[in-house]
Design an enzyme around this catalytic site. Structure first.
Site, mmCIF file in Angstrom:
data_model
loop_
_atom_site.group_PDB
_atom_site.id
_atom_site.type_symbol
_atom_site.label_atom_id
_atom_site.label_comp_id
_atom_site.label_asym_id
_atom_site.label_seq_id
_atom_site.Cartn_x
_atom_site.Cartn_y
_atom_site.Cartn_z
ATOM 1 N N LYS A 151 0.837 -1.192 0.000
ATOM 2 C CA LYS A 151 0.000 0.000 0.000
ATOM 3 C C LYS A 151 0.875 1.246 0.000
ATOM 4 O O LYS A 151 1.700 1.437 0.889
ATOM 5 C CB LYS A 151 -0.914 -0.017 1.234
ATOM 6 C CG LYS A 151 -1.728 1.253 1.388
ATOM 7 C CD LYS A 151 -2.752 1.149 2.496
ATOM 8 C CE LYS A 151 -3.441 2.477 2.723
ATOM 9 N NZ LYS A 151 -4.482 2.409 3.756
ATOM 10 N N LYS A 154 -2.346 -1.578 -3.689
ATOM 11 C CA LYS A 154 -3.224 -0.413 -3.657
ATOM 12 C C LYS A 154 -2.412 0.861 -3.768
ATOM 13 O O LYS A 154 -1.420 0.976 -3.072
ATOM 14 C CB LYS A 154 -3.983 -0.438 -2.321
ATOM 15 C CG LYS A 154 -4.796 0.767 -2.022
ATOM 16 C CD LYS A 154 -5.354 0.678 -0.622
ATOM 17 C CE LYS A 154 -6.072 1.977 -0.344
ATOM 18 N NZ LYS A 154 -6.286 2.208 1.046
HETATM 19 C C1 PBG Z 1 -7.507 3.458 5.774
HETATM 20 C C2 PBG Z 1 -7.789 3.324 4.322
HETATM 21 C C3 PBG Z 1 -7.626 4.264 3.303
HETATM 22 C C4 PBG Z 1 -8.160 3.698 2.147
HETATM 23 C C5 PBG Z 1 -8.597 2.422 2.491
HETATM 24 N N1 PBG Z 1 -8.343 2.203 3.828
HETATM 25 C C6 PBG Z 1 -7.112 5.648 3.329
HETATM 26 C C7 PBG Z 1 -5.720 5.953 3.690
HETATM 27 O O1 PBG Z 1 -4.858 5.096 3.828
HETATM 28 O O2 PBG Z 1 -5.495 7.146 3.914
HETATM 29 C C8 PBG Z 1 -8.255 4.369 0.807
HETATM 30 C C9 PBG Z 1 -9.327 3.854 -0.099
HETATM 31 C C10 PBG Z 1 -9.651 4.724 -1.262
HETATM 32 O O3 PBG Z 1 -9.014 5.759 -1.536
HETATM 33 O O4 PBG Z 1 -10.596 4.351 -1.955
HETATM 34 N N2 PBG Z 1 -6.190 3.591 6.136
#
Ligand code: PBG
Length: 326
Positions: free
Chosen positions: A193, A246
């Site tokens: 991520k 992601k």
């Molecule tokens: C929580 C999380 C996030 C997303 C999914 N879980 C945001 C982040 O890491 O700031 C993003 C999902 C999206 O942008 O659709 N940490």
């Protein structure tokens, strides 16, 4: 001419037969947002056609998913109360726990419920863990994450998906789940991520933007790909069942490499910014929304994703049913 590529493109029948990438609606996951309160169904301004639902109205969203052929949902929660240590995240009466119970009561095994495990929606500072001198303390956070995982499983989660990016969280959750009898509850790890600007619309939707600084001390630097392979490997060794990459669209090379290097199923999360860009460009009349939606989804599968988390899940299931993709 011995080779004429156009022979395999002459009509729809032969094109369908010669297709290299096969997809199924069974691989789609739809994100949904639960909000504390009653009788709430509010459209999220940053995510067209997505809503904040209170637990008593979440069925409306679930019903629409099921009608389109999607029965896997990734649940996020917006609590009323936030504090330094995100109490509502692991409370038995937390918003996700309420939602899980309500949905499972009604739909039982008709739906497959996955929960996002993170602290940023629940902490007053908006960071994904417990702070110590404005720095997220990794090892302290692990105890909290494990507690959230168990509490979600208690409330009926079929799978948990940690998105916090702390080191060692998979092992700590696996142990906690096992010790509490949830040996069969899989963990889908947001393993690879990146610290990405594509999460903008989500943070507006989930009210989870950090109140200071950024997430670069725990999420990955987008210049890196070997580091992603390392993350995937570590999480696999710690007991992850599915590896997620992601965002998706700007990370197709990462999806490809990760899928070539793991024996676990690979999920890709086509995030809020990807969805919002397509929606916005279509609204301006610049692109054909349906065409671009289909093409970008297939590019993610073609890169090697087995599972796709997307805000377009219902529309994609419909496109697969019609045979436009699939
Ligand atoms: C929580 C999380 C996030 C997303 C999914 N879980 C945001 C982040 O890491 O700031 C993003 C999902 C999206 O942008 O659709 N940490």
């Amino acid at each position: 001419m011995l080779q004429r590529a156009r022979r395999l493109r002459v009509n729809k029948d032969i094109r369908d037969m010669a297709r290299e990438t096969r997809v199924s609606k069974n691989t789609l996951i739809l994100p949904m947002f639960l909000k504390e309160g009653k009788n709430i169904k509010d459209e999220i301004s940053s995510l067209d056609h997505h809503y904040h639902y209170s637990p008593d109205r979440i069925f409306e969203g679930i019903e629409e998913g099921l009608k389109a052929g999607v029965n896997k949902f990734l649940l996020f929660g917006l609590p009323n109360h936030k504090d330094e240590v995100g109490c509502e995240a692991y409370s038995d009466s937390g918003i996700v726990q309420q939602g899980l119970r309500a949905i499972k009561d009604r739909y039982k095994d008709e739906v497959y419920l996955i929960t996002d495990i993170c602290m940023c929606e629940y902490t007053s500072h908006g960071h994904c863990g417990i702070l110590q001198d404005e720095y997220v303390n990794n090892d302290k956070t692990l105890e909290y994450l494990a507690e959230i995982a168990v509490s979600h499983a208690n409330a009926g989660a079929d799978m948990v998906a940690p998105s916090d990016m702390m080191d060692g969280r998979i092992l700590s959750m696996r142990n906690a789940l096992d010790q509490n009898g949830y040996t069969e509850t899989p963990i889908m790890s947001y393993a690879v991520k990146y610290a990405s600007s594509f999460y903008g619309p989500f943070r507006a939707a989930a009210d989870s933007a950090p109140s200071f600084g950024d997430r670069k001390s725990y999420q990955m630097d987008y210049h890196n790909i070997k580091e992603g392979l390392k993350e995937a490997k570590t999480d696999e060794q710690e007991g992850a069942d599915i590896i997620m990459v992601k965002p998706a669209m700007s990370y197709l090379d990462v999806i490809k490499k990760v899928s070539e290097n793991t024996n676990l199923p690979v999920a890709a999360y086509s995030v809020s910014g990807e969805y919002a860009m397509i929606k916005a460009a279509a609204k301006m009349g610049l692109i054909n929304e349906y065409g671009v939606m289909c093409e970008s989804a297939i590019s993610i599968y073609r890169a090697g994703a087995d599972i796709l988390i997307t805000y377009f899940a219902k529309e994609l299931a419909e496109a697969m049913r019609k045979g436009d993709i699939g």
